[in-house]
Design a protein around this motif. Structure first.
Motif, PDB file in Angstrom:
ATOM      1  N   GLN A 199       0.868  -1.182   0.000  1.00  0.00           N
ATOM      2  CA  GLN A 199       0.000   0.000   0.000  1.00  0.00           C
ATOM      3  C   GLN A 199       0.902   1.228   0.000  1.00  0.00           C
ATOM      4  N   LYS A 205      -0.891   7.913   0.262  1.00  0.00           N
ATOM      5  CA  LYS A 205      -1.797   8.281   1.349  1.00  0.00           C
ATOM      6  C   LYS A 205      -3.063   7.427   1.293  1.00  0.00           C
ATOM      7  N   ALA A 206      -3.519   6.970   2.450  1.00  0.00           N
ATOM      8  CA  ALA A 206      -4.742   6.172   2.495  1.00  0.00           C
ATOM      9  C   ALA A 206      -5.952   7.069   2.250  1.00  0.00           C
ATOM     10  N   LYS A 207      -6.896   6.585   1.472  1.00  0.00           N
ATOM     11  CA  LYS A 207      -8.093   7.366   1.187  1.00  0.00           C
ATOM     12  C   LYS A 207      -9.028   7.348   2.398  1.00  0.00           C
TER      13      LYS A 207
END
Length: 64
Positions: free
Chosen positions: A5, A8-10
């Motif tokens: 991953q 930036k994480a959504k």
């Protein structure tokens, strides 16, 4: 040691807010508030055109 991953994480999507049902009293209060805000904006604009209020208090002279 890299992860799959990247970046930036959504953020999770928030559910849409339901429209509120307003009764006559709520509608009257909202209309009154809008009118007060409009009058306040007009007063601010009018005051901004005039400049400073009254005297500036004590004035210092150039003398020592």
């Amino acid at each position: 040691m890299s992860s799959k991953q990247g970046g930036k994480a959504k953020p999770l999507k928030q559910p849409k807010a339901k429209e509120k049902d307003y009764d006559e009293v709520d509608m009257a209060n909202m209309q009154k508030k809008r009118e007060e805000e409009k009058a306040l904006k007009e007063l601010k604009a009018k005051a901004g055109q005039k400049g400073a209020f009254g005297g500036t208090g004590l004035k210092k002279s150039g003398k020592k």
